[in-house]
Design a protein around this motif. Structure first.
Motif, PDB file in Angstrom:
ATOM      1  N   LEU A 287       0.828  -1.204   0.000  1.00 39.30           N
ATOM      2  CA  LEU A 287       0.000   0.000   0.000  1.00 39.30           C
ATOM      3  C   LEU A 287       0.864   1.257   0.000  1.00 39.30           C
ATOM      4  O   LEU A 287       0.592   2.222  -0.727  1.00 39.30           O
ATOM      5  CB  LEU A 287      -0.932  -0.008   1.213  1.00 39.30           C
ATOM      6  CG  LEU A 287      -1.865   1.193   1.367  1.00 39.30           C
ATOM      7  CD1 LEU A 287      -2.745   1.374   0.137  1.00 39.30           C
ATOM      8  CD2 LEU A 287      -2.729   1.034   2.617  1.00 39.30           C
ATOM      9  N   LEU A 288       1.935   1.263   0.813  1.00 33.51           N
ATOM     10  CA  LEU A 288       2.852   2.410   0.850  1.00 33.51           C
ATOM     11  C   LEU A 288       3.477   2.645  -0.526  1.00 33.51           C
ATOM     12  O   LEU A 288       3.652   3.790  -0.964  1.00 33.51           O
ATOM     13  CB  LEU A 288       3.940   2.183   1.908  1.00 33.51           C
ATOM     14  CG  LEU A 288       3.501   2.358   3.367  1.00 33.51           C
ATOM     15  CD1 LEU A 288       4.543   1.801   4.318  1.00 33.51           C
ATOM     16  CD2 LEU A 288       3.251   3.835   3.683  1.00 33.51           C
ATOM     17  N   SER A 289       3.826   1.540  -1.211  1.00 37.59           N
ATOM     18  CA  SER A 289       4.410   1.658  -2.548  1.00 37.59           C
ATOM     19  C   SER A 289       3.434   2.343  -3.510  1.00 37.59           C
ATOM     20  O   SER A 289       3.824   3.203  -4.301  1.00 37.59           O
ATOM     21  CB  SER A 289       4.781   0.267  -3.071  1.00 37.59           C
ATOM     22  OG  SER A 289       5.273   0.352  -4.383  1.00 37.59           O
ATOM     23  N   GLU A 290       2.135   1.975  -3.431  1.00 35.64           N
ATOM     24  CA  GLU A 290       1.128   2.606  -4.289  1.00 35.64           C
ATOM     25  C   GLU A 290       0.971   4.088  -3.962  1.00 35.64           C
ATOM     26  O   GLU A 290       0.845   4.926  -4.862  1.00 35.64           O
ATOM     27  CB  GLU A 290      -0.219   1.911  -4.087  1.00 35.64           C
ATOM     28  CG  GLU A 290      -0.287   0.499  -4.624  1.00 35.64           C
ATOM     29  CD  GLU A 290      -1.644  -0.127  -4.335  1.00 35.64           C
ATOM     30  OE1 GLU A 290      -2.607   0.634  -4.099  1.00 35.64           O
ATOM     31  OE2 GLU A 290      -1.740  -1.368  -4.327  1.00 35.64           O
ATOM     32  N   LEU A 291       0.999   4.418  -2.654  1.00 30.37           N
ATOM     33  CA  LEU A 291       0.693   5.787  -2.225  1.00 30.37           C
ATOM     34  C   LEU A 291       1.772   6.792  -2.631  1.00 30.37           C
ATOM     35  O   LEU A 291       1.490   7.967  -2.865  1.00 30.37           O
ATOM     36  CB  LEU A 291       0.489   5.823  -0.702  1.00 30.37           C
ATOM     37  CG  LEU A 291      -0.771   5.098  -0.190  1.00 30.37           C
ATOM     38  CD1 LEU A 291      -0.755   5.001   1.320  1.00 30.37           C
ATOM     39  CD2 LEU A 291      -2.030   5.809  -0.668  1.00 30.37           C
ATOM     40  N   VAL A 292       3.054   6.348  -2.693  1.00 30.28           N
ATOM     41  CA  VAL A 292       4.146   7.289  -3.015  1.00 30.28           C
ATOM     42  C   VAL A 292       4.614   7.152  -4.462  1.00 30.28           C
ATOM     43  O   VAL A 292       5.588   7.792  -4.852  1.00 30.28           O
ATOM     44  CB  VAL A 292       5.340   7.093  -2.048  1.00 30.28           C
ATOM     45  CG1 VAL A 292       4.915   7.317  -0.610  1.00 30.28           C
ATOM     46  CG2 VAL A 292       5.974   5.720  -2.220  1.00 30.28           C
ATOM     47  N   GLU A 293       3.922   6.321  -5.241  1.00 26.85           N
ATOM     48  CA  GLU A 293       4.382   6.030  -6.607  1.00 26.85           C
ATOM     49  C   GLU A 293       4.464   7.292  -7.465  1.00 26.85           C
ATOM     50  O   GLU A 293       5.406   7.468  -8.245  1.00 26.85           O
ATOM     51  CB  GLU A 293       3.434   5.014  -7.247  1.00 26.85           C
ATOM     52  CG  GLU A 293       3.892   4.564  -8.624  1.00 26.85           C
ATOM     53  CD  GLU A 293       2.972   3.500  -9.202  1.00 26.85           C
ATOM     54  OE1 GLU A 293       3.293   2.972 -10.275  1.00 26.85           O
ATOM     55  OE2 GLU A 293       1.928   3.205  -8.568  1.00 26.85           O
ATOM     56  N   ASN A 294       3.507   8.193  -7.311  1.00 25.80           N
ATOM     57  CA  ASN A 294       3.469   9.391  -8.161  1.00 25.80           C
ATOM     58  C   ASN A 294       4.382  10.520  -7.669  1.00 25.80           C
ATOM     59  O   ASN A 294       4.630  11.483  -8.392  1.00 25.80           O
ATOM     60  CB  ASN A 294       2.035   9.919  -8.254  1.00 25.80           C
ATOM     61  CG  ASN A 294       1.143   8.950  -8.997  1.00 25.80           C
ATOM     62  OD1 ASN A 294       1.603   8.233  -9.891  1.00 25.80           O
ATOM     63  ND2 ASN A 294      -0.126   8.890  -8.619  1.00 25.80           N
ATOM     64  N   THR A 295       4.855  10.427  -6.423  1.00 27.83           N
ATOM     65  CA  THR A 295       5.665  11.517  -5.849  1.00 27.83           C
ATOM     66  C   THR A 295       7.125  11.127  -5.615  1.00 27.83           C
ATOM     67  O   THR A 295       8.016  11.969  -5.658  1.00 27.83           O
ATOM     68  CB  THR A 295       5.054  11.984  -4.517  1.00 27.83           C
ATOM     69  OG1 THR A 295       4.941  10.861  -3.632  1.00 27.83           O
ATOM     70  CG2 THR A 295       3.672  12.583  -4.745  1.00 27.83           C
ATOM     71  N   ASN A 296       7.381   9.858  -5.341  1.00 29.88           N
ATOM     72  CA  ASN A 296       8.747   9.424  -5.024  1.00 29.88           C
ATOM     73  C   ASN A 296       8.927   8.009  -5.562  1.00 29.88           C
ATOM     74  O   ASN A 296       8.711   7.022  -4.853  1.00 29.88           O
ATOM     75  CB  ASN A 296       8.978   9.474  -3.499  1.00 29.88           C
ATOM     76  CG  ASN A 296      10.466   9.301  -3.151  1.00 29.88           C
ATOM     77  OD1 ASN A 296      11.234   8.727  -3.929  1.00 29.88           O
ATOM     78  ND2 ASN A 296      10.842   9.804  -1.988  1.00 29.88           N
ATOM     79  N   LEU A 297       9.326   7.904  -6.831  1.00 35.60           N
ATOM     80  CA  LEU A 297       9.408   6.609  -7.499  1.00 35.60           C
ATOM     81  C   LEU A 297      10.454   5.706  -6.849  1.00 35.60           C
ATOM     82  O   LEU A 297      10.262   4.498  -6.724  1.00 35.60           O
ATOM     83  CB  LEU A 297       9.736   6.820  -8.980  1.00 35.60           C
ATOM     84  CG  LEU A 297       9.547   5.594  -9.884  1.00 35.60           C
ATOM     85  CD1 LEU A 297       8.112   5.107  -9.813  1.00 35.60           C
ATOM     86  CD2 LEU A 297       9.928   5.939 -11.316  1.00 35.60           C
ATOM     87  N   LYS A 298      11.577   6.290  -6.404  1.00 34.08           N
ATOM     88  CA  LYS A 298      12.641   5.500  -5.771  1.00 34.08           C
ATOM     89  C   LYS A 298      12.141   4.868  -4.479  1.00 34.08           C
ATOM     90  O   LYS A 298      12.374   3.674  -4.214  1.00 34.08           O
ATOM     91  CB  LYS A 298      13.850   6.407  -5.490  1.00 34.08           C
ATOM     92  CG  LYS A 298      15.032   5.658  -4.889  1.00 34.08           C
ATOM     93  CD  LYS A 298      16.222   6.603  -4.697  1.00 34.08           C
ATOM     94  CE  LYS A 298      17.405   5.850  -4.076  1.00 34.08           C
ATOM     95  NZ  LYS A 298      18.557   6.749  -3.838  1.00 34.08           N
ATOM     96  N   LEU A 299      11.448   5.656  -3.637  1.00 29.68           N
ATOM     97  CA  LEU A 299      10.913   5.137  -2.379  1.00 29.68           C
ATOM     98  C   LEU A 299       9.824   4.098  -2.647  1.00 29.68           C
ATOM     99  O   LEU A 299       9.727   3.084  -1.933  1.00 29.68           O
ATOM    100  CB  LEU A 299      10.341   6.284  -1.540  1.00 29.68           C
ATOM    101  CG  LEU A 299       9.789   5.917  -0.152  1.00 29.68           C
ATOM    102  CD1 LEU A 299      10.865   5.267   0.704  1.00 29.68           C
ATOM    103  CD2 LEU A 299       9.217   7.156   0.533  1.00 29.68           C
TER     104      LEU A 299
END
Length: 669
Positions: A287-299
């Motif tokens: 879920l965390l990966s989905e939530l930051v996908e558009n703002t921080n691709l590396k994270l």
């Protein structure tokens, strides 16, 4: 030996008081009480209670204390204590992954509780059996056991067990996507929990929130997840605290509030790591990966890798195995069809070749005898003409047989399509049936309450009103009874139509036959405490392993052995022979042949046998000789499909009226 109740509770009271003052821990308090002098019966109950308090934190020690209680109960012949300890051991074995062993032990606990009329023990055993079937994804079977626990706990007025059964029924309806039924049970469980100040309010709130989430009503779901989180924090229930935080994050994500979703996803991940909950660790990282996908691709990539690592630890197989499971049945059916077509063509070629050779032979013999003696030749030709006519008749019969084989192949394809249609119809029927069953139960309760109210109101025409009420209650009970019967038929239709999902492996037939023989016996004992029959095994040592699906083969053995026990038990009840002893035998043999050989299993009983006029019908779907309510006629039909189509084997019957029946199952090696 009976428990001295007053002494036992005094010891518990003062022991708990002192223990809480010294260590403040219920588990340690129980152990301190255990060290005090008390009657053996009290000690058995206390050992089971310690096991119960350990089973969420330390399964090995929980099993140790439960076994100590069982050993002491058997030593002093304390049947109630033995039943409770067996129930606890069965539940622990299942949670440790030994589901088969857990089922056998729980059936033993169920039978013992019935024998001594321990209704609370019966309710607890039914709940634990429901948990096992729920974990095995057999949600409908789980609901059956919870419904029985609900009935018993209501009868003995045990509010805690009644509420637990309600909650579990509601939770099992959720994966079946019967959200209305789930909501009825969970709402009723929540109201009762609030009234009785239950310690499991957070779980009830979480389940209610989960229903609204499944319905995509995320605003309403948020309210319940927030309340569940608050109660979990108060009771320090880390598992549901992590779950409620995760579902809060999912709900905020669905509502487009990404910052709030990130906050609660991180909280859920942190608590899941503290409690080593691998499934929730994987889900929260995903879920965390989905939530930051558009703002921080590396994270996002880093979170995705961590989710994959957690999932890899949780599951030790890959998607290829799942694909193999799904395609196994299709490949077997295709091979059977190709083999049948080749066999059909070969028989045609052999028949035509034989006919041509026969004709050439007849002509040669005829010419030889014409040259030698015309008179004798005439007689011979006449005889040979008759022989040709006979061969013609035989060839026509063979041709008809080949046509029948071709029709059977077409019929098999039609039956496959019919299975899909049956499953669709059964699913469509099941929803209204659930409403009929659920609301007929609720109507019975309302009518009973109305009957009490009318009696208290002292109406002038009370006699007529009571008569009408009794008729209404009787009608609702009949609706409920026939609704449950229809549900049973629908469930069996679904079972009959579904494709196998078992995994192919090297299977030990002796081991499976032995396990399911004992499971069938204990299951019959649990259903009918008057049931008793001898059983015997005669297995050939060092049988070769066969390639097959152990779960499906087990279902075949269970169906046939259940029928055998039912047959001998029926004959025992009806028999006028004073020396009749019901008996079931299971025999395995190795039969070598020109290929690799055959493993044969014979299941024999000395019941009433099967009449010759219906022997050929027993494998037809919905054909049964049992009374109404005892069978749906799908067990043997499904068994034949598993053996013949799923394992390229055979299943046959030998029977003699009044003497018994033998089922012969053969597996190619």
């Amino acid at each position: 030996m009976k428990i001295n109740i007053k002494v036992f509770y005094l010891i518990l009271f003062f022991g708990f008081y002192k223990a809480f003052g010294e260590v403040g821990n219920l588990e340690d308090s129980l152990k301190i009480v255990l060290s005090k002098k008390m009657e053996d019966t009290s000690k058995v109950i206390l050992l089971e209670q310690i096991s119960k308090n350990l089973w969420n934190s330390d399964l090995e020690n929980a099993l140790k204390y439960a076994n100590q209680g069982l050993e002491l109960a058997e030593k002093i012949n304390f049947e109630k204590g033995k039943s409770r300890c067996l129930n606890r051991i069965g539940a622990i074995q299942s949670r440790m992954g030994n589901h088969q062993k857990g089922l056998v032990i729980l059936f033993e606990a169920l039978a013992l509780a019935k024998e001594i009329n321990d209704e609370e023990g019966l309710a607890r055993a039914n709940i634990n059996l429901g948990i096992i079937y729920g974990e095995q994804l057999d949600h409908r079977k789980a609901i059956e056991y919870y419904q029985e626990a609900l009935r018993i706990s209501k009868k003995i007025n045990n509010q805690n067990l009644y509420n637990l059964a309600l909650m579990n029924i509601g939770a099992e309806y959720v994966p079946l996507k019967l959200f209305d039924s789930a909501q009825v049970y969970l709402k009723k469980s929540y109201d009762l929990g609030v009234k009785n100040k239950s310690q499991e309010i957070d779980i009830l709130l979480y389940n209610l929130g989960n229903i609204y989430s499944k319905k995509n009503n995320h605003t309403e779901a948020l309210k319940y997840f927030w309340k569940s989180k608050q109660f979990s924090e108060k009771s320090n229930n880390q598992r549901f605290l992590s779950l409620s935080n995760f579902m809060l994050a999912k709900s905020y994500q669905s509502l487009g509030k990404i910052d709030s979703a990130l906050y609660f996803a991180e909280r859920s991940n942190s608590i899941a790591k503290q409690t080593s909950n691998l499934e929730l660790i994987s889900d929260s990282y995903g879920l965390l990966s989905e939530l930051v996908e558009n703002t921080n691709l590396k994270l996002s990539l880093e979170y995705f890798k961590k989710a994959a690592i957690a999932k890899g630890q949780l599951y030790n197989f890959d998607k290829n195995l799942q694909i193999q499971k799904l395609t196994y049945r299709e490949s077997i059916l295709n091979k059977d069809l190709e083999f049948a077509k080749k066999e059909f063509r070969n028989k045609q070629i052999i028949g035509l070749t034989g006919s041509v050779l026969g004709i050439f032979l007849i002509i040669s013999v005829a010419l030889f005898f014409v040259n030698k003696n015309k008179t004798k030749a005439h007689k011979k030709l006449t005889a040979q003409k008759k022989e040709i006519e006979n061969q013609k008749v035989e060839l026509n019969a063979s041709l008809e047989k080949l046509k029948l084989t071709q029709k059977q192949l077409v019929l098999q394809e039609k039956l496959a399509s019919l299975g899909e249609l049956t499953a669709g119809i059964a699913h469509e029927i099941q929803n209204p049936l659930n409403f009929v069953n659920n609301f007929s139960e609720l109507s019975i309760e309302l009518l009973e309450e109305l009957e009490v109210f009318i009696k208290q109101s002292h109406l002038k025409e009370q006699g007529n009103v009571n008569e009408l009420l009794n008729e209404l209650i009787t009608n609702q009970q009949k609706i409920n009874s026939h609704g449950n019967r229809a549900s049973s038929i629908v469930k069996n239709m679904l079972e009959h139509s579904r494709a196998s999902k078992s995994e192919t492996s090297e299977v030990d037939i002796n081991k499976i036959a032995d396990e399911y023989l004992h499971l069938s016996y204990h299951g019959m004992r649990a259903k009918d405490h008057t049931f008793n029959a001898d059983f015997e095994v005669n297995f050939e040592d060092n049988l070769p392993l066969i390639k097959g699906m152990s779960g499906d083969i087990g279902r075949v053995f269970l169906n046939i052995i259940n029928n055998a026990f039912y047959a001998v038990n029926t004959k025992r009840k009806e028999s006028k022979e004073p020396d009749y002893k019901p008996k079931v035998r299971v025999i395995s043999k190795w039969r070598p042949n020109e290929k690799n050989g055959i493993v044969e299993v014979r299941i024999e009983d000395n019941g009433n046998g099967i009449p010759n006029e219906i022997k050929e019908k027993v494998f037809q779907p919905f054909f049964t000789t049992k009374p109404s309510g005892y069978g749906t006629g799908l067990g043997l039909s499904l068994s034949r499909e598993i053996i013949v189509n799923g394992h390229n084997g055979s299943i046959d019957i030998e029977t003699e009226p009044e003497k018994g029946t033998v089922f012969i199952i053969q597996f190619p090696v």
